[in-house]
Design a protein around this motif. Sequence first.
Motif, mmCIF file in Angstrom:
data_model
loop_
_atom_site.group_PDB
_atom_site.id
_atom_site.type_symbol
_atom_site.label_atom_id
_atom_site.label_comp_id
_atom_site.label_asym_id
_atom_site.label_seq_id
_atom_site.Cartn_x
_atom_site.Cartn_y
_atom_site.Cartn_z
ATOM 1 N N GLU A 41 0.815 -1.212 0.000
ATOM 2 C CA GLU A 41 0.000 0.000 0.000
ATOM 3 C C GLU A 41 0.851 1.265 0.000
ATOM 4 O O GLU A 41 0.466 2.271 -0.581
ATOM 5 C CB GLU A 41 -0.918 0.011 1.218
ATOM 6 N N ASP A 89 -8.254 -8.532 -8.683
ATOM 7 C CA ASP A 89 -8.311 -7.738 -7.449
ATOM 8 C C ASP A 89 -8.866 -6.345 -7.700
ATOM 9 O O ASP A 89 -9.596 -5.804 -6.868
ATOM 10 C CB ASP A 89 -6.922 -7.612 -6.812
ATOM 11 N N ALA A 90 -8.528 -5.749 -8.849
ATOM 12 C CA ALA A 90 -8.982 -4.391 -9.152
ATOM 13 C C ALA A 90 -10.497 -4.329 -9.298
ATOM 14 O O ALA A 90 -11.108 -3.285 -9.025
ATOM 15 C CB ALA A 90 -8.305 -3.897 -10.433
ATOM 16 N N TYR A 92 -12.614 -5.651 -7.395
ATOM 17 C CA TYR A 92 -13.237 -5.624 -6.076
ATOM 18 C C TYR A 92 -12.836 -4.418 -5.227
ATOM 19 O O TYR A 92 -13.156 -4.356 -4.071
ATOM 20 C CB TYR A 92 -12.906 -6.926 -5.330
ATOM 21 N N ARG A 93 -12.130 -3.489 -5.812
ATOM 22 C CA ARG A 93 -11.718 -2.299 -5.038
ATOM 23 C C ARG A 93 -12.654 -1.163 -5.254
ATOM 24 O O ARG A 93 -13.344 -0.963 -6.126
ATOM 25 C CB ARG A 93 -10.298 -1.887 -5.414
#
Length: 93
Positions: A41, A89-90, A92-93
């Motif tokens: 992050e 993953d992108a 679900y962001r």
Amino acid sequence: DAIFVEASENTDENRYSPGERYASTYEINMLRCIFCGFCEESCPVDSIVETRILEYHCEKREDFIYTKEMLLAVGDRYEEQIAKDRQIDARYR
């Protein structure tokens, strides 16, 4: 103390902008890493990526210290899979 970074200033005009800083030494001590994701992050250039790749079998404690070159080799080996996982993953962001 899981990550050690030593920065240097670039003098090679072909690779980076002159004077730009880069990680000349980058090491992760996998025995101290708790896989929290804070490093991913906080990385300003997305060069740190957590993956589902868990190839961390070692026979000596010092083998658990992954150097920049070792991490780059893992990234090269699994580049396609990492890219696919990041796309999923992108969503679900």
